[in-house]
Design a protein around this motif. Structure first.
Motif, PDB file in Angstrom:
ATOM      1  N   PHE A  18       0.830  -1.222   0.000  1.00 42.27           N
ATOM      2  CA  PHE A  18       0.000   0.000   0.000  1.00 42.27           C
ATOM      3  C   PHE A  18       0.859   1.265   0.000  1.00 42.27           C
ATOM      4  O   PHE A  18       0.366   2.363  -0.241  1.00 42.27           O
ATOM      5  N   LYS A  19       2.161   1.116   0.221  1.00 42.25           N
ATOM      6  CA  LYS A  19       3.027   2.305   0.309  1.00 42.25           C
ATOM      7  C   LYS A  19       3.090   3.082  -1.004  1.00 42.25           C
ATOM      8  O   LYS A  19       3.428   4.263  -1.004  1.00 42.25           O
ATOM      9  N   THR A  43      10.815   0.636   6.903  1.00 38.97           N
ATOM     10  CA  THR A  43      10.891  -0.752   7.378  1.00 38.97           C
ATOM     11  C   THR A  43      10.872  -1.718   6.198  1.00 38.97           C
ATOM     12  O   THR A  43      10.724  -2.915   6.386  1.00 38.97           O
ATOM     13  N   ASN A  45       8.924  -1.693   2.838  1.00 35.10           N
ATOM     14  CA  ASN A  45       8.018  -1.411   1.720  1.00 35.10           C
ATOM     15  C   ASN A  45       8.125   0.030   1.234  1.00 35.10           C
ATOM     16  O   ASN A  45       8.029   0.295   0.031  1.00 35.10           O
ATOM     17  N   ALA A 149       1.944   0.068  12.161  1.00 31.55           N
ATOM     18  CA  ALA A 149       3.367   0.251  12.469  1.00 31.55           C
ATOM     19  C   ALA A 149       3.469   1.601  13.177  1.00 31.55           C
ATOM     20  O   ALA A 149       3.487   1.675  14.406  1.00 31.55           O
ATOM     21  N   SER A 150       3.460   2.698  12.401  1.00 33.12           N
ATOM     22  CA  SER A 150       3.396   4.023  13.030  1.00 33.12           C
ATOM     23  C   SER A 150       1.977   4.345  13.498  1.00 33.12           C
ATOM     24  O   SER A 150       1.773   5.263  14.284  1.00 33.12           O
ATOM     25  N   GLY A 151       0.988   3.613  12.965  1.00 33.19           N
ATOM     26  CA  GLY A 151      -0.418   3.891  13.289  1.00 33.19           C
ATOM     27  C   GLY A 151      -1.068   4.863  12.306  1.00 33.19           C
ATOM     28  O   GLY A 151      -2.260   5.154  12.401  1.00 33.19           O
ATOM     29  N   GLU A 152      -0.280   5.327  11.334  1.00 30.89           N
ATOM     30  CA  GLU A 152      -0.792   6.349  10.401  1.00 30.89           C
ATOM     31  C   GLU A 152      -1.907   5.791   9.520  1.00 30.89           C
ATOM     32  O   GLU A 152      -2.939   6.440   9.328  1.00 30.89           O
ATOM     33  N   LEU A 153      -1.702   4.613   8.963  1.00 32.85           N
ATOM     34  CA  LEU A 153      -2.696   4.036   8.048  1.00 32.85           C
ATOM     35  C   LEU A 153      -4.058   3.904   8.731  1.00 32.85           C
ATOM     36  O   LEU A 153      -5.088   4.300   8.178  1.00 32.85           O
ATOM     37  N   SER A 212       8.043  -5.345   8.683  1.00 29.63           N
ATOM     38  CA  SER A 212       7.470  -4.118   8.100  1.00 29.63           C
ATOM     39  C   SER A 212       6.669  -3.341   9.134  1.00 29.63           C
ATOM     40  O   SER A 212       6.421  -2.147   8.953  1.00 29.63           O
ATOM     41  N   LEU A 213       6.244  -4.009  10.207  1.00 33.15           N
ATOM     42  CA  LEU A 213       5.457  -3.320  11.243  1.00 33.15           C
ATOM     43  C   LEU A 213       6.304  -2.973  12.469  1.00 33.15           C
ATOM     44  O   LEU A 213       5.776  -2.497  13.476  1.00 33.15           O
ATOM     45  N   GLU A 259       2.270 -10.786   2.801  1.00 36.91           N
ATOM     46  CA  GLU A 259       3.518 -10.715   3.576  1.00 36.91           C
ATOM     47  C   GLU A 259       3.161 -10.801   5.065  1.00 36.91           C
ATOM     48  O   GLU A 259       1.983 -10.917   5.443  1.00 36.91           O
ATOM     49  N   THR A 289      -1.888  -5.459   3.205  1.00 33.41           N
ATOM     50  CA  THR A 289      -1.154  -4.287   2.716  1.00 33.41           C
ATOM     51  C   THR A 289       0.156  -4.638   2.017  1.00 33.41           C
ATOM     52  O   THR A 289       0.854  -3.725   1.561  1.00 33.41           O
TER      53      THR A 289
HETATM   54  C1  LIG Z   1       2.911  -3.851   4.621  1.00 35.46           C
HETATM   55  C2  LIG Z   1       2.661  -2.774   5.632  1.00 35.46           C
HETATM   56  N1  LIG Z   1       1.459  -2.710   6.220  1.00 35.46           N
HETATM   57  C3  LIG Z   1       1.175  -1.787   7.155  1.00 35.46           C
HETATM   58  C4  LIG Z   1       2.114  -0.842   7.542  1.00 35.46           C
HETATM   59  C5  LIG Z   1       1.736   0.131   8.616  1.00 35.46           C
HETATM   60  O1  LIG Z   1       1.801   1.447   8.234  1.00 35.46           O
HETATM   61  P1  LIG Z   1       1.701   2.644   9.266  1.00 35.46           P
HETATM   62  O2  LIG Z   1       3.099   3.023   9.604  1.00 35.46           O
HETATM   63  O3  LIG Z   1       0.978   3.698   8.497  1.00 35.46           O
HETATM   64  O4  LIG Z   1       0.946   2.183  10.483  1.00 35.46           O
HETATM   65  C6  LIG Z   1       3.382  -0.863   6.956  1.00 35.46           C
HETATM   66  C7  LIG Z   1       4.405   0.114   7.337  1.00 35.46           C
HETATM   67  O5  LIG Z   1       5.512   0.116   6.918  1.00 35.46           O
HETATM   68  C8  LIG Z   1       3.668  -1.852   5.974  1.00 35.46           C
HETATM   69  O6  LIG Z   1       4.868  -1.920   5.365  1.00 35.46           O
END
Ligand SMILES: Cc1ncc(COP(=O)(O)O)c(C=O)c1O
Length: 323
Positions: A18-19, A43, A45, A149-153, A212-213, A259, A289
Motif C-alpha cells: 500500500f506504500k 521498514t 516497503n 506500524a506508526s499507526g498512520e494508516l 514491516s510493522l 507478507e 497491505t
Molecule cells: C505492509 C505494511 N502494512 C502496514 C504498515 C503500517 O503502516 P503505518 O506506519 O501507516 O501504520 C506498513 C508500514 O511500513 C507496511 O509496510
C-alpha cells in the motif's frame, strides 16, 4: 465470521504494498514544492516504493533501512539502482538519523517522504479508505481491521470514512464504523497502551518476523488509540507462529498470499472474533497491505512440495497418485 468478510488486497500495486499510495501523493507534492531528491526512513516497503518512484521520475533518491531487513525487501529496493543505506540499528534509529539529516545543508533539497513531507504521505493513506467505500458501492463497512506500524494508516482510513460522510458521498452505518488495529507480539506498544487504558505509549525494542510493522516508537500511535477508542473498536497482537498461520489461512481460503503484515492482520482478526471484541455478524473489511513474495522466509520451512517423484508413471503410482 457469519457476516460478510472482505479482504481489501493492496498487494498488487506497482511495488506490491500500500506504500505506493502514500509515496505517489508525497512525491507529487515534493516535486511541486521544488525538492530535487527523494528519501525515506523505511521498514522495507516504503524503501521499495520511493526507489521505484524515483527511478520512474528520473530523480535521485536515497533511502535508509535497518540493516537486518528481509533479503526480499533489500533486493526489491536495490534493483532500482538508487542510493540505499543500511543502518546498523533498528527502524527507530534509522528514523532518528533521518530527522537529523533533514536539518543539514546537504539534505536541504531532499524530500524525506515520512519526515519533512510527512503530512502528504499521511494523507495518501486515505485513498485506501476511499477505495473501500467505492468498491463496496459507495457504502462503508461496519468494521475494519488494519495493521499498525506508526499507526498512520489506521488513523487515515478512519479519517477517509469521516470525510466521505461529511461531504455526503456515503452514509455512515447505523451504529457507525468500528476501527480495529493489529500489531505483532514483538512490537505491540499501541495495543498494549489500549489494553492498559493508558494515555501514553511506551516505546519498545521490536523483535519478530513482522519487520514491516516493527516501529517501536509509533509517530501516530496516540491518534490510532483515539480512533479505536472513539469508534468502539479494539486492538490485539499476534506472535510469530500465529502470524505464519495467518498467512497460510489467508492463502488457502482466498488465494491471496500476504507478507507478514497481512499474516498479523488475519491472526488478529481471528483473536478479535474469539474474544468477542469483533462482531462476527457485522460486515468487516480486513486489509492486506503487502505481498507474500517479499517475505518468503516467514513460511519457507512450513510449506513445500506435497510429493517428490521420478518423472514416470511408475513414480506417480508409487507416490499414490495413480491406482
Ligand atoms: C505492509 C505494511 N502494512 C502496514 C504498515 C503500517 O503502516 P503505518 O506506519 O501507516 O501504520 C506498513 C508500514 O511500513 C507496511 O509496510
Amino acid at each position: 465470521m457469519r457476516g460478510p468478510l472482505w479482504v481489501k488486497d493492496d498487494s498488487a500495486n506497482p511495488t506490491h504494498s500500500f506504500k505506493d499510495r502514500v509515496v505517489s501523493v508525497a512525491l507529487t507534492a515534493a516535486r511541486g514544492l521544488g525538492f530535487s531528491r527523494f528519501a525515506c526512513a523505511s521498514t522495507g516497503n516504503l524503501a521499495n516504493s520511493v526507489a521505484a518512484h524515483a527511478a520512474r521520475a528520473g530523480v535521485p533518491s536515497i533511502v535508509f533501512i535497518p540493516g537486518d531487513l528481509e533479503t526480499g525487501k533489500v533486493i526489491t529496493t536495490a534493483v532500482y539502482d538508487r542510493d540505499l543505506v543500511a543502518i546498523e540499528g533498528s527502524y527507530d534509529d534509522v528514523n532518528r538519523l533521518c530527522s537529523e539529516l533533514v536539518e543539514t545543508d546537504e539534505f536541504e533539497d531532499t524530500a524525506f517522504v515520512n519526515v519533512n513531507v510527512r503530512p502528504y504521505y499521511a494523507e495518501g493513506s486515505k485513498t485506501l479508505g476511499y477505495e473501500v467505500a467505492e468498491q463496496l458501492g459507495w457504502r462503508l463497512p461496519e468494521q475494519v481491521v488494519i495493521p499498525m506500524a506508526s499507526g498512520e494508516l489506521l488513523t487515515k482510513i478512519d479519517k477517509a470514512f469521516t470525510e466521505l460522510v461529511e461531504i455526503g458521498l456515503v452514509e455512515a452505518p447505523a451504529n457507525g464504523w468500528r476501527v480495529f488495529g493489529a500489531q505483532s507480539a514483538g512490537c505491540n506498544p499501541i495495543a498494549v497502551a489500549l489494553h492498559q487504558g493508558a494515555e501514553e505509549i511506551v516505546p519498545v525494542k521490536p523483535t519478530g518476523i513482522a519487520k514491516s510493522l516493527n516501529i517501536g516508537d509509533p509517530a501516530a500511535g496516540l491518534y490510532a488509540l483515539e480512533a479505536v477508542r472513539r469508534t468502539g473498536g479494539w486492538m490485539d497482537y499476534a506472535d510469530d507462529d500465529e502470524i505464519r498461520d495467518g498467512i497460510r489461512q489467508l492463502a488457502r481460503t482466498t488465494g491471496v498470499f500476504a507478507e507478514t503484515a497481512g499474516g498479523v492482520t488475519v491472526a488478529v482478526l481471528r483473536k478479535l472474533v474469539e474474544s468477542g471484541k469483533l462482531d462476527p455478524d457485522a460486515e468487516t473489511v480486513v486489509f492486506n497491505t503487502g505481498e507474500g513474495l517479499k517475505t518468503l522466509d516467514a513460511v519457507a520451512d512450513l510449506v513445500g512440495p506435497t510429493y517428490r517423484i521420478k518423472p514416470s508413471l511408475r513414480g506417480a503410482r508409487e507416490a499414490g497418485l495413480l491406482h
